[in-house]
Design a protein around this motif. Sequence first.
Motif, PDB file in Angstrom:
ATOM      1  N   SER A 263       1.504 -21.262  14.553  1.00  0.00           N
ATOM      2  CA  SER A 263       0.143 -21.442  14.047  1.00  0.00           C
ATOM      3  C   SER A 263      -0.360 -20.188  13.331  1.00  0.00           C
ATOM      4  O   SER A 263      -1.140 -20.274  12.379  1.00  0.00           O
ATOM      5  CB  SER A 263      -0.802 -21.825  15.191  1.00  0.00           C
ATOM      6  N   HIS A 264       0.115 -19.014  13.774  1.00  0.00           N
ATOM      7  CA  HIS A 264      -0.230 -17.776  13.066  1.00  0.00           C
ATOM      8  C   HIS A 264       0.388 -17.797  11.676  1.00  0.00           C
ATOM      9  O   HIS A 264      -0.273 -17.447  10.684  1.00  0.00           O
ATOM     10  CB  HIS A 264       0.273 -16.570  13.864  1.00  0.00           C
ATOM     11  N   MET A 265       1.635 -18.221  11.560  1.00  0.00           N
ATOM     12  CA  MET A 265       2.274 -18.337  10.254  1.00  0.00           C
ATOM     13  C   MET A 265       1.510 -19.323   9.380  1.00  0.00           C
ATOM     14  O   MET A 265       1.283 -19.067   8.188  1.00  0.00           O
ATOM     15  CB  MET A 265       3.733 -18.780  10.403  1.00  0.00           C
ATOM     16  N   ALA A 266       1.113 -20.452   9.959  1.00  0.00           N
ATOM     17  CA  ALA A 266       0.400 -21.466   9.181  1.00  0.00           C
ATOM     18  C   ALA A 266      -0.914 -20.912   8.634  1.00  0.00           C
ATOM     19  O   ALA A 266      -1.263 -21.153   7.467  1.00  0.00           O
ATOM     20  CB  ALA A 266       0.142 -22.697  10.052  1.00  0.00           C
ATOM     21  N   ARG A 267      -1.645 -20.159   9.455  1.00  0.00           N
ATOM     22  CA  ARG A 267      -2.912 -19.566   8.989  1.00  0.00           C
ATOM     23  C   ARG A 267      -2.671 -18.602   7.838  1.00  0.00           C
ATOM     24  O   ARG A 267      -3.402 -18.599   6.845  1.00  0.00           O
ATOM     25  CB  ARG A 267      -3.613 -18.839  10.139  1.00  0.00           C
ATOM     26  N   CYS A 268      -1.633 -17.784   7.965  1.00  0.00           N
ATOM     27  CA  CYS A 268      -1.344 -16.798   6.922  1.00  0.00           C
ATOM     28  C   CYS A 268      -0.894 -17.465   5.626  1.00  0.00           C
ATOM     29  O   CYS A 268      -1.268 -17.029   4.528  1.00  0.00           O
ATOM     30  CB  CYS A 268      -0.287 -15.814   7.420  1.00  0.00           C
ATOM     31  N   LEU A 269      -0.103 -18.515   5.736  1.00  0.00           N
ATOM     32  CA  LEU A 269       0.338 -19.230   4.537  1.00  0.00           C
ATOM     33  C   LEU A 269      -0.841 -19.904   3.836  1.00  0.00           C
ATOM     34  O   LEU A 269      -0.945 -19.882   2.604  1.00  0.00           O
ATOM     35  CB  LEU A 269       1.396 -20.274   4.902  1.00  0.00           C
ATOM     36  N   ARG A 270      -1.728 -20.510   4.628  1.00  0.00           N
ATOM     37  CA  ARG A 270      -2.903 -21.151   4.013  1.00  0.00           C
ATOM     38  C   ARG A 270      -3.782 -20.119   3.326  1.00  0.00           C
ATOM     39  O   ARG A 270      -4.305 -20.350   2.232  1.00  0.00           O
ATOM     40  CB  ARG A 270      -3.712 -21.900   5.082  1.00  0.00           C
ATOM     41  N   ARG A 271      -3.956 -18.952   3.974  1.00  0.00           N
ATOM     42  CA  ARG A 271      -4.821 -17.920   3.409  1.00  0.00           C
ATOM     43  C   ARG A 271      -4.220 -17.336   2.131  1.00  0.00           C
ATOM     44  O   ARG A 271      -4.936 -17.082   1.158  1.00  0.00           O
ATOM     45  CB  ARG A 271      -5.026 -16.815   4.451  1.00  0.00           C
ATOM     46  N   SER A 272      -2.904 -17.123   2.112  1.00  0.00           N
ATOM     47  CA  SER A 272      -2.262 -16.461   0.965  1.00  0.00           C
ATOM     48  C   SER A 272      -1.866 -17.433  -0.140  1.00  0.00           C
ATOM     49  O   SER A 272      -1.990 -17.115  -1.325  1.00  0.00           O
ATOM     50  CB  SER A 272      -1.018 -15.694   1.428  1.00  0.00           C
ATOM     51  N   LEU A 273      -1.363 -18.607   0.247  1.00  0.00           N
ATOM     52  CA  LEU A 273      -0.798 -19.546  -0.729  1.00  0.00           C
ATOM     53  C   LEU A 273      -1.616 -20.807  -0.911  1.00  0.00           C
ATOM     54  O   LEU A 273      -1.375 -21.572  -1.854  1.00  0.00           O
ATOM     55  CB  LEU A 273       0.627 -19.934  -0.300  1.00  0.00           C
ATOM     56  N   GLY A 274      -2.547 -21.055   0.021  1.00  0.00           N
ATOM     57  CA  GLY A 274      -3.296 -22.301  -0.036  1.00  0.00           C
ATOM     58  C   GLY A 274      -2.476 -23.508   0.370  1.00  0.00           C
ATOM     59  O   GLY A 274      -2.831 -24.648   0.040  1.00  0.00           O
ATOM     60  N   LEU A 275      -1.367 -23.286   1.079  1.00  0.00           N
ATOM     61  CA  LEU A 275      -0.462 -24.361   1.478  1.00  0.00           C
ATOM     62  C   LEU A 275      -0.118 -24.241   2.955  1.00  0.00           C
ATOM     63  O   LEU A 275      -0.033 -23.131   3.490  1.00  0.00           O
ATOM     64  CB  LEU A 275       0.836 -24.297   0.662  1.00  0.00           C
ATOM     65  N   THR A 276       0.110 -25.368   3.607  1.00  0.00           N
ATOM     66  CA  THR A 276       0.598 -25.365   4.975  1.00  0.00           C
ATOM     67  C   THR A 276       2.127 -25.344   4.961  1.00  0.00           C
ATOM     68  O   THR A 276       2.751 -25.671   3.934  1.00  0.00           O
ATOM     69  CB  THR A 276       0.125 -26.617   5.729  1.00  0.00           C
ATOM     70  N   PRO A 277       2.764 -24.974   6.072  1.00  0.00           N
ATOM     71  CA  PRO A 277       4.232 -25.040   6.125  1.00  0.00           C
ATOM     72  C   PRO A 277       4.760 -26.430   5.786  1.00  0.00           C
ATOM     73  O   PRO A 277       5.770 -26.553   5.071  1.00  0.00           O
ATOM     74  CB  PRO A 277       4.541 -24.656   7.574  1.00  0.00           C
ATOM     75  N   SER A 278       4.119 -27.468   6.292  1.00  0.00           N
ATOM     76  CA  SER A 278       4.581 -28.842   6.003  1.00  0.00           C
ATOM     77  C   SER A 278       4.495 -29.159   4.523  1.00  0.00           C
ATOM     78  O   SER A 278       5.371 -29.842   3.969  1.00  0.00           O
ATOM     79  CB  SER A 278       3.745 -29.851   6.807  1.00  0.00           C
ATOM     80  N   GLN A 279       3.453 -28.679   3.853  1.00  0.00           N
ATOM     81  CA  GLN A 279       3.322 -28.920   2.408  1.00  0.00           C
ATOM     82  C   GLN A 279       4.415 -28.199   1.635  1.00  0.00           C
ATOM     83  O   GLN A 279       4.935 -28.745   0.638  1.00  0.00           O
ATOM     84  CB  GLN A 279       1.945 -28.474   1.931  1.00  0.00           C
ATOM     85  N   ILE A 280       4.768 -26.993   2.082  1.00  0.00           N
ATOM     86  CA  ILE A 280       5.852 -26.271   1.397  1.00  0.00           C
ATOM     87  C   ILE A 280       7.170 -26.996   1.586  1.00  0.00           C
ATOM     88  O   ILE A 280       7.966 -27.138   0.640  1.00  0.00           O
ATOM     89  CB  ILE A 280       5.946 -24.827   1.952  1.00  0.00           C
ATOM     90  N   VAL A 281       7.421 -27.493   2.795  1.00  0.00           N
ATOM     91  CA  VAL A 281       8.659 -28.252   3.055  1.00  0.00           C
ATOM     92  C   VAL A 281       8.672 -29.526   2.219  1.00  0.00           C
ATOM     93  O   VAL A 281       9.694 -29.875   1.608  1.00  0.00           O
ATOM     94  CB  VAL A 281       8.775 -28.575   4.567  1.00  0.00           C
ATOM     95  N   ALA A 282       7.543 -30.234   2.178  1.00  0.00           N
ATOM     96  CA  ALA A 282       7.471 -31.504   1.447  1.00  0.00           C
ATOM     97  C   ALA A 282       7.668 -31.315  -0.047  1.00  0.00           C
ATOM     98  O   ALA A 282       8.183 -32.206  -0.740  1.00  0.00           O
ATOM     99  CB  ALA A 282       6.131 -32.193   1.715  1.00  0.00           C
ATOM    100  N   ALA A 283       7.268 -30.160  -0.577  1.00  0.00           N
ATOM    101  CA  ALA A 283       7.382 -29.906  -2.011  1.00  0.00           C
ATOM    102  C   ALA A 283       8.814 -29.801  -2.479  1.00  0.00           C
ATOM    103  O   ALA A 283       9.109 -29.844  -3.682  1.00  0.00           O
ATOM    104  CB  ALA A 283       6.613 -28.644  -2.378  1.00  0.00           C
ATOM    105  N   ARG A 284       9.769 -29.674  -1.533  1.00  0.00           N
ATOM    106  CA  ARG A 284      11.179 -29.594  -1.922  1.00  0.00           C
ATOM    107  C   ARG A 284      11.668 -30.930  -2.462  1.00  0.00           C
ATOM    108  O   ARG A 284      12.632 -30.980  -3.214  1.00  0.00           O
ATOM    109  CB  ARG A 284      12.054 -29.230  -0.723  1.00  0.00           C
ATOM    110  N   HIS A 285      11.057 -32.005  -2.022  1.00  0.00           N
ATOM    111  CA  HIS A 285      11.567 -33.343  -2.356  1.00  0.00           C
ATOM    112  C   HIS A 285      10.968 -33.867  -3.655  1.00  0.00           C
ATOM    113  O   HIS A 285       9.921 -33.453  -4.086  1.00  0.00           O
ATOM    114  CB  HIS A 285      11.251 -34.304  -1.211  1.00  0.00           C
TER     115      HIS A 285
END
Length: 285
Positions: A263-285
């Motif tokens: 959840s700490h990683m998720a907060r940092c990704l949202r703050r820096s990239l505007g994306l959640t981990p799941s959204q980054i994974v989904a963008a691969r497809h």
Amino acid sequence: MSDRPVWYPAPSTASSASGPLPQLDVLTSPVPVGRFDSPVDRRHVLCLHLGAPVPVSYRAGRYERQGVRLHGQFCVVPGGSSTRWTLTRPARSLLLRLAPSLWLDTVHGLSAGAADELAPAIHIRDPQIERIGWMMQAEESDGFPGGRLFADGLASALAARLLALQSRKPLAPAAAGALPAWRLRRVIEYIEAHLDRDLRLEELAEIAGFSVSHFKPLFKQATGLPAHRFVLERRVERARTLLQQGRHGISEVALACGFSHPSHMARCLRRSLGLTPSQIVAARH
């Protein structure tokens, strides 16, 4: 009396389960009614009052003095010393314990000729020190998501501010200059190779060949970021790369990149990239 009465709880062990003790730790302590001597601690202790005003008397030198503890005011108790207090009703304190070695490093690095000793003080008010106290309190409450590197930065800032208040003059590193490119490269390579670890400011300074008080401004000057922010950005970029590759689960990626939990990683990704981990994974497809 013992060095740690029952009302003086053990300091938080978050981020210090192994290896060197942290440069700064924090704990909230109840303060009893009646007369007592503050516990002797080998570290320098700042006691920030929490809550409603409390009338107190205290011993300053050979004399007993009266005062009122106000929210955010702090007292400085140098390592190995104690202050005698008398309280008419219970209170609470936020205790910040600072490593004496960091204090000495700060004195020698920022104020040539200054006395090595930290001076005791009673009922001081300073907005910068209050902010450091509240940030450390928030870190402890959240389980230290910023890791030891963030707390080390606060410790260094606290020591520098205490020295400025004690010296009553502006401070600057004793030796100016820039961080040589080869030293900067060595530090960045070390960070990249150890992103999964809870890095310490002291070890990065050692890799660069500088004291902490010199390394902090030199690194920020060279990179445009304080060390903890630089490391966080590298963790975010490493996490994005690993998530895009899709070979590891979200929890594995968080661990590999040095985040305290997913959840700490998720907060940092949202703050820096505007994306959640799941959204980054989904963008691969």
